[in-house]
Write an enzyme that holds these catalytic residues in place. Structure first.
Site, short mmCIF file in Angstrom:
data_model
loop_
_atom_site.label_atom_id
_atom_site.label_comp_id
_atom_site.label_asym_id
_atom_site.label_seq_id
_atom_site.Cartn_x
_atom_site.Cartn_y
_atom_site.Cartn_z
N HIS A 1 -10.37 -5.60 -3.62
CA HIS A 1 -9.02 -5.73 -3.05
C HIS A 1 -9.12 -6.03 -1.56
CE1 HIS A 1 -10.04 -1.41 -2.75
NE2 HIS A 1 -9.23 -1.34 -1.72
N ASN B 1 -13.13 -3.12 1.90
CA ASN B 1 -14.18 -2.11 1.95
C ASN B 1 -15.07 -2.25 0.73
OD1 ASN B 1 -12.95 -0.96 4.29
ND2 ASN B 1 -11.50 0.09 2.98
N GLN C 1 -14.26 2.53 0.42
CA GLN C 1 -13.64 1.99 -0.79
C GLN C 1 -13.31 3.15 -1.73
OE1 GLN C 1 -16.03 -0.75 -3.12
NE2 GLN C 1 -14.25 -1.42 -4.31
N SER C 2 -12.02 3.39 -1.95
CA SER C 2 -11.62 4.51 -2.81
C SER C 2 -11.26 4.05 -4.22
CB SER C 2 -10.45 5.28 -2.19
OG SER C 2 -9.35 4.42 -1.99
N ASP D 1 0.85 -1.19 0.00
CA ASP D 1 0.00 0.00 0.00
C ASP D 1 0.89 1.24 0.00
OD1 ASP D 1 -1.77 2.21 1.15
OD2 ASP D 1 -3.20 0.55 1.07
N ILE D 2 0.51 2.25 -0.79
CA ILE D 2 1.32 3.48 -0.85
C ILE D 2 1.12 4.37 0.37
CG2 ILE D 2 1.49 3.50 -3.36
CD1 ILE D 2 -0.65 5.76 -3.31
#
Length: 111
Positions: A97, A84, A91-92, A29-30
């Site tokens: 995922h 999410n 959830q973006s 994850d960034i």
């Protein structure tokens, strides 16, 4: 289709790969929320957990097999898996995922 995770799978957007096979891709994850925080995604575009069907459910099971494999290889026994579903749930990126978080105490309830 303009999907960030599809672009990561195709290699158009760089990522720090953790694992890859013919069905799934895993990457860090960034914006990590724990000392260990990576995502496992199906390569096939599935919008969210709410869009999983009988035809696509095998890849979801495979995602969890991959999570077990990666965490075992990392020596991680305690971890949280989060997916999410929908904007209100956080959830973006609308591509199924699974966040895998480890390396710190997790609180409950989350969020």
């Amino acid at each position: 289709m303009d999907c960030l995770f599809c672009s990561i799978v195709s290699g158009d957007v760089p990522s720090k790969k953790v694992y890859e096979d013919d069905q799934v891709y895993a990457f860090y994850d960034i914006d990590p929320q724990a000392p260990v925080h990576f995502l496992v995604i199906p390569k096939e575009h599935i919008p969210s957990a709410g869009a999983v069907t009988e035809e696509s459910s095998a890849v979801v099971a495979h995602c969890f097999e991959v999570i077990a494999k990666i965490t075992a290889q990392m020596g991680i026994t305690d971890f949280r898996v989060v997916s999410n579903c929908g904007d209100q749930a956080g959830q973006s990126v609308h591509h199924l995922h699974f966040h895998v978080l480890a390396g710190r105490d997790m609180t409950w309830p989350p969020g």
